[in-house]
Design a protein around this motif. Structure first.
Motif, mmCIF file in Angstrom:
data_model
loop_
_atom_site.group_PDB
_atom_site.id
_atom_site.type_symbol
_atom_site.label_atom_id
_atom_site.label_comp_id
_atom_site.label_asym_id
_atom_site.label_seq_id
_atom_site.Cartn_x
_atom_site.Cartn_y
_atom_site.Cartn_z
ATOM 1 N N TRP A 113 -42.395 4.219 7.130
ATOM 2 C CA TRP A 113 -43.663 4.861 7.460
ATOM 3 C C TRP A 113 -43.400 6.302 7.891
ATOM 4 C CZ3 TRP A 113 -48.315 1.838 7.700
ATOM 5 C CH2 TRP A 113 -48.116 0.476 7.455
ATOM 6 N N VAL A 114 -44.375 7.173 7.674
ATOM 7 C CA VAL A 114 -44.270 8.551 8.141
ATOM 8 C C VAL A 114 -45.504 8.906 8.960
ATOM 9 C CG1 VAL A 114 -42.810 9.334 6.248
ATOM 10 C CG2 VAL A 114 -45.295 9.453 6.004
ATOM 11 N N LYS A 115 -45.295 9.761 9.959
ATOM 12 C CA LYS A 115 -46.401 10.309 10.746
ATOM 13 C C LYS A 115 -46.958 11.523 9.994
ATOM 14 C CE LYS A 115 -43.336 10.566 13.970
ATOM 15 N NZ LYS A 115 -42.584 10.871 15.206
ATOM 16 N N ARG A 116 -48.256 11.763 10.138
ATOM 17 C CA ARG A 116 -48.869 12.895 9.437
ATOM 18 C C ARG A 116 -49.582 13.810 10.433
ATOM 19 N NH1 ARG A 116 -52.163 10.656 4.239
ATOM 20 N NH2 ARG A 116 -53.186 9.355 5.823
ATOM 21 N N ASN A 131 -53.977 12.747 14.022
ATOM 22 C CA ASN A 131 -52.527 12.821 14.176
ATOM 23 C C ASN A 131 -51.911 11.549 14.741
ATOM 24 O OD1 ASN A 131 -52.568 15.379 13.101
ATOM 25 N ND2 ASN A 131 -52.856 16.363 15.094
ATOM 26 N N GLU A 132 -52.736 10.519 14.932
ATOM 27 C CA GLU A 132 -52.215 9.197 15.258
ATOM 28 C C GLU A 132 -51.912 8.418 13.981
ATOM 29 O OE1 GLU A 132 -55.220 7.350 17.565
ATOM 30 O OE2 GLU A 132 -55.035 8.731 19.260
ATOM 31 N N ASP A 133 -52.183 9.034 12.850
ATOM 32 C CA ASP A 133 -52.071 8.367 11.549
ATOM 33 C C ASP A 133 -50.621 8.058 11.196
ATOM 34 O OD1 ASP A 133 -53.281 7.582 8.944
ATOM 35 O OD2 ASP A 133 -51.987 9.188 8.223
ATOM 36 N N ARG A 134 -50.388 6.863 10.684
ATOM 37 C CA ARG A 134 -49.091 6.443 10.137
ATOM 38 C C ARG A 134 -49.357 5.857 8.760
ATOM 39 N NH1 ARG A 134 -48.463 8.606 14.287
ATOM 40 N NH2 ARG A 134 -47.148 8.072 16.060
ATOM 41 N N THR A 135 -48.547 6.215 7.803
ATOM 42 C CA THR A 135 -48.761 5.698 6.452
ATOM 43 C C THR A 135 -47.426 5.388 5.788
ATOM 44 O OG1 THR A 135 -49.803 6.157 4.311
ATOM 45 C CG2 THR A 135 -48.813 8.027 5.439
ATOM 46 N N ARG A 162 -39.951 0.568 9.154
ATOM 47 C CA ARG A 162 -39.907 1.348 10.389
ATOM 48 C C ARG A 162 -40.465 2.740 10.145
ATOM 49 N NH1 ARG A 162 -35.384 4.874 10.709
ATOM 50 N NH2 ARG A 162 -33.740 4.421 9.162
ATOM 51 N N VAL A 163 -40.764 3.438 11.244
ATOM 52 C CA VAL A 163 -41.351 4.774 11.179
ATOM 53 C C VAL A 163 -40.236 5.815 11.238
ATOM 54 C CG1 VAL A 163 -42.960 6.405 12.241
ATOM 55 C CG2 VAL A 163 -43.429 3.939 12.318
ATOM 56 N N ALA A 167 -42.409 14.088 11.061
ATOM 57 C CA ALA A 167 -43.764 13.995 10.524
ATOM 58 C C ALA A 167 -43.907 14.866 9.279
ATOM 59 C CB ALA A 167 -44.773 14.422 11.571
#
Length: 613
Positions: A113-116, A131-135, A162-163, A167
């Motif tokens: 997963w990546v933060k955006r 900015n709480e977004d994870r995809t 995993r993240v 970002a």
């Protein structure tokens, strides 16, 4: 870092991205291949790719929804690991290094997963829920697939994930107008999704929900810290929610949502699929769903006239509580019309609870309680099994549809796999005939001794290889038939070629030169595939109802009534169900030997085998 890195594919779906495409392709240049699927852009997107990035594999496909477009693109990747970023997303230099470091050895995870960080008007939005977004943007295609949701599609991941630390930058919208147009696109797709789920609009959808969405993003998520930009974003998000229900209201007013019910065996489920075809031809924009037993799914899989297949289980049929729960789930879908081709008490209960405005079924002494309209079956009509089903459709549409036999829709990859299975067990230079040696039960199955004679006759007159078709519970009877065959026939029977997956069995049948045997699901599937069939009807089944396509040289059928009409008189063959096994003794090969020989000569002996790889 040592070792040869794992190869990765960069994927993207695009439409009118001329302002983003160069930066995206440059950003993904570290990937081993780049695949772009364009939805027929009207700007310079594809010209830029073709002229400036010739190494990129470019495809075009009409956009239907995000999930199917993404899954289509995944299948084009040559590598198992893929990077599926959007054209408006950018990986930072540190992010690229972090991603590259993952692939110097095989990761134990199936996805990352990546933060955006969202950018608007050239600057990031701060202290905002964006900015709480994870995809999930990096994953193994063998372990992941997108859901069937039309919008906000989700990646189904089999295994660990995993993240990542770094970002990415998301330039989702250039200005207020661009943001609005994108949100309206999502509004339309979400409305379509809600429509399929049977959602109905109310006053809260147009007042409270849009207001709350504005309040949530502007106040609760501190969007006001972004000043005017935060206000514009919150306002558009509220309007996006409002328009979602405007579009949904329009869909609910203008379109039909129809359910066809057929809770029976394979042949019946296949036959009733013609109702869906008739409905779609009359109402092209209608949603037509089909409800059937779970084990019959393979015969209607990929049918282009069915929007959604709703499966019903034997457990739901046996338990009153489970049946009521299932009926309530149907009610929540809010169908405008239901056509019940089964018309038994359990389907009637589902219809009664459904709340559909129009309910149509067959006339029986108890069915007027369930249906607004009923059709009176007449078993003396030729091809009545199909005629009656089309009469259900006509009762709704007001348009009579010519009788046509249903079709089974196989994918090329299924056919290729069937050919591989056959090539591994069979001599591809000889004809292949499937023998339907058993019906669904004993009262629909020719006695084993007579069936073995038919196997001998087919083997003697064609030189073909024989495949036995039967259910797992009939293995002992199949062995008995095989044991009664002549030694020369046994050499031609590929007895260990058994497939317990119905869809694979259908694909194998599609590659056979013909099918001979007891009437039932296998015969109907053969006809739906265009495979020549010779059918032996049970004494208690009405031949006229199911004797379709026998006006051509490709199909023939026999029934005890053909040779001993005096037994039946004016009675329906169903009245002889209890005498079926005894009457079967009269239906001997000697009666129809000439017919069978003519069928084999025309369709097998004089034809070439389907080529196998």
């Amino acid at each position: 870092m040592k070792g040869e890195p794992i190869k990765i594919s960069a994927l993207a779906i695009v439409y009118n991205e001329e302002h983003n495409i160069r930066e995206y392709l440059d950003n993904m240049s570290f990937a081993d291949e780049i695949v772009v699927v364009d939805s027929f852009s009207t700007d310079a997107t594809t010209e830029i790719i073709k002229k400036e990035y010739p190494h990129v594999r470019l495809y075009q496909r009409v956009f239907d929804d995000f999930s199917s477009q993404r899954n289509y693109t995944i299948d084009l990747a040559e590598n198992d690991w893929v990077l599926f970023f959007d054209a408006d997303e950018r990986i930072t230099e540190k992010g690229v290094e972090e991603i590259k470091s993952l692939f110097y050895k095989a990761p134990e995870e199936s996805a990352f997963w990546v933060k955006r960080v969202f950018y608007y008007q050239g600057k990031p939005l701060v202290n905002n829920s964006f900015n709480e977004d994870r995809t999930a943007r990096i994953f193994r295609k063998s372990k992941c697939r997108y859901s069937d949701k039309l919008v906000h599609e989700q990646l189904s991941i089999k295994g660990k994930s995993r993240v990542l630390k770094n970002a990415i930058q998301h330039y989702s919208f250039r200005d207020a107008d661009d943001f609005l147009q994108k949100r309206l696109q999502y509004s339309r797709l979400k409305a379509k999704e809600f429509h399929q789920e049977g959602v109905r609009t109310n006053i809260l959808h147009f007042t409270v929900r849009p207001a709350y969405r504005f309040f949530k993003y502007y106040v609760l998520k501190l969007g006001f810290i972004n000043g005017k930009r935060g206000y514009e974003v919150a306002k558009i998000l509220g309007y996006h929610v409002y328009m979602r229900y405007v579009y949904l209201r329009e869909l609910n007013k203008s379109s039909k949502k129809i359910l066809v019910i057929q809770q029976k065996m394979i042949g019946d489920v296949l036959a009733s699929s013609i109702i869906c075809k008739a409905l779609k031809e009359e109402y092209p924009d209608a949603q037509v769903d089909y409800m059937a037993y779970d084990f019959t799914r393979p015969v209607v899989q990929n049918n282009p006239y069915i929007d959604h297949l709703i499966t019903f289980t034997s457990e739901q049929r046996k338990s009153r509580l489970a049946l009521i729960k299932f009926a309530l789930s149907i009610r929540r879908k809010r169908y405008t019309a239901i056509l019940d081709a089964y018309s038994k008490w359990e389907s009637g209960i589902i219809v009664l609870i459904s709340g559909a405005a129009t309910c149509i079924g067959f006339k029986k002494w108890y069915t007027s309680f369930f249906y607004d309209k009923t059709i009176t079956p007449d078993w003396r009509i030729e091809n009545s099994a199909l005629v009656h089903r089309l009469q259900l459709a006509e009762a709704l549409t007001g348009t009579a549809t010519p009788v046509n036999f249903p079709k089974i829709y196989l994918e090329q990859k299924e056919i290729e796999y069937a050919r591989q299975l056959m090539a591994a067990k069979l001599d591809i230079n000889k004809p292949v005939i499937m023998l339907s040696i058993m019906g669904s039960d004993d009262i629909k199955s020719l006695p084993v001794a007579e069936m073995s004679k038919i196997a001998d006759f087919v083997a003697d007159n064609t030189g073909a290889q024989l495949l036995f078709n039967y259910l797992p519970k009939q293995a002992d009877k199949a062995q008995e038939i095989y044991n009664l065959c002549k030694p020369e026939t046994k050499q031609k029977v590929v007895f260990d070629f058994y497939i317990d997956d119905l869809r694979q069995m259908i694909a194998v049948l599609s590659q056979c030169n013909g099918l001979v045997g007891n009437e039932g699901g296998a015969v109907n599937m053969g006809k739906a595939l265009g495979v020549p069939t010779f059918t032996i009807f049970s004494p208690w089944i009405n031949k006229g109802s199911w004797n379709m396509l026998t006006d051509t040289h490709k199909h023939n059928a026999v029934h005890l009534q053909d040779y001993f009409p005096e037994i039946y008189g004016e009675k329906h063959p169903k009245e002889f169900k209890e005498q079926s096994i005894e009457l079967y003794k009269k239906l001997q090969l000697a009666l129809f030997e000439d017919k069978l020989h003519s069928f084999l000569e025309t369709n097998i002996v004089t034809q070439q085998l389907h080529p196998l790889p």
